[in-house]
Write a protein that holds these residues in place. Sequence first.
Motif: not given
Length: 381
Positions: A108-122
Motif C-alpha cells: 500500500g506504499e504506492h508513492s514509493l513505487c520504483l516507477e516514480g524514478s521514470r517520471i523525468p524521462l517522458g
Amino acid sequence: MSSASDHAVLRTQAAVIRGPNNVKVEDILLDPPAANELLVKIERVGLCRSDWHALVGDTKIAMPSILGHEASGVVESIGPGIQDIGVGDHVSICWHPHCGECTYCSNGEHSLCLEGSRIPLGPQMDGTFRRHTPSGEAIGAFCMTGAFAKHTVVHRASVIKVDSSVPFDIAALCSCCVPAGYGAATSLARERRLGESDAVLVIGTGGDGINIVQGLRAAGIGAIIAADASPLKRELAPRFGATHVIDWTEPGAADKVRRITNGLGVRALFLATPAVVLDDATLALVASGGDVVVTALSRQPQPSAAFAFAPLVRRHIRMSFVGYGGRSMRDTVPEAIEAAMRGSIDVAGLITKRYKLDDILQGYKDLDDGKILRGMVHPWD
C-alpha cells in the motif's frame, strides 16, 4: 462507453518545454489511449513548484516535454482493460505512477513505487510515446501526466476517480499540494499525539507549507507558527490556521519562536521551503524528543542542511523526509477531498490568481516572486 478504438489521433494543444524557461503552446498530435490508459480533457492544472524545478533546469528532464501534474479533468475515452472508470467520469491526476505489483505497492506504499524514478524521462508506463508534433517528433510527459494541455493520455495508475460534485479546483489541488502538506501534518500529529498544548513551527508557507498549517489546525495544535519571507504568504497564513506569523529573514526570528513557546521550543519543525538551510541554531528551536520534517525539494546544488548530529542524538530529535504526505495517494487524495468538501480545510482559498495555458511562464514568475500562493491554469480559456 467510448473505447480507444473508436477514436483517431487527436489534434490538441499543449505547453511544450524545449529548454529551461523555454515554453510555448503548440499544436500536438495525441494518440488514442493504449491498454489501461485514459484520454482526459483537462479542466484545471495547479502551478506546482515541482514543475518549476523542471522549468528552470533544477530537475533534469528529457526534452521536448509537457509539464503539469496537479490536475483534474473529465474522461473522454478509455483503452482496453479499464473496468472501473468510464467516459464522463471526473478524475484527479496524480504525479506518481505505480505498477501495483512491486513490494511497495503490495504494502500500500504506492508513492514509493520504483516507477516514480521514470517520471523525468517522458514515455508512458509501457515505454512508448503518445504525444507527437505534426512532423512526427516525439514529445514526453513529465510525471507521465503532461497536464499543461487541453487533453492528455494517462495510465489508470495516475488517476483517482472523484465524484462529479467535487469542483475541478479542489480535485486538482487535492492531487498534490494539499495531501502533501495536510497528510504530512495530520500523520505526524496522530503518531506523536500532538494537540492543544503543543507548538509547531512551519518554515515556508507555499503550496506544501500552507497545507501543513491547515493540517495542524485540523489536528487541534494549540500554537501554529508560520514563518515566511513573503508578505503575501504571511498575510494569508492566519486565514488557514496560523496562530503566530513571523518573517524568518528578520533578525530575532528565532527569539520570537522562543518567546511564543516560553523557551521550551516547538514539538515539531516542518521545513517546507528550499530557501532556508537547516543549521544548528534552527534545530535548537526543537524541543528534546521533537521532530524535524522536511517536505521541500531543494534547488541543486544548494545545500539544504549544515548541522552537527551529536546534539540531535543526545536530545532524541527525530528527522524525516516526507514526500506526498508520507502515504499512498490512494489514501491521501480522497482524504483531502473529503476534508475540503466538509469544510475542514480551505482548498479553493489557496488560489490567488488564474492563468491561461500560454501564461504559464508568467505564472511561475509570480510564484517565484512570492506574489501568489497557488496559481490555477485554465487550459480552455
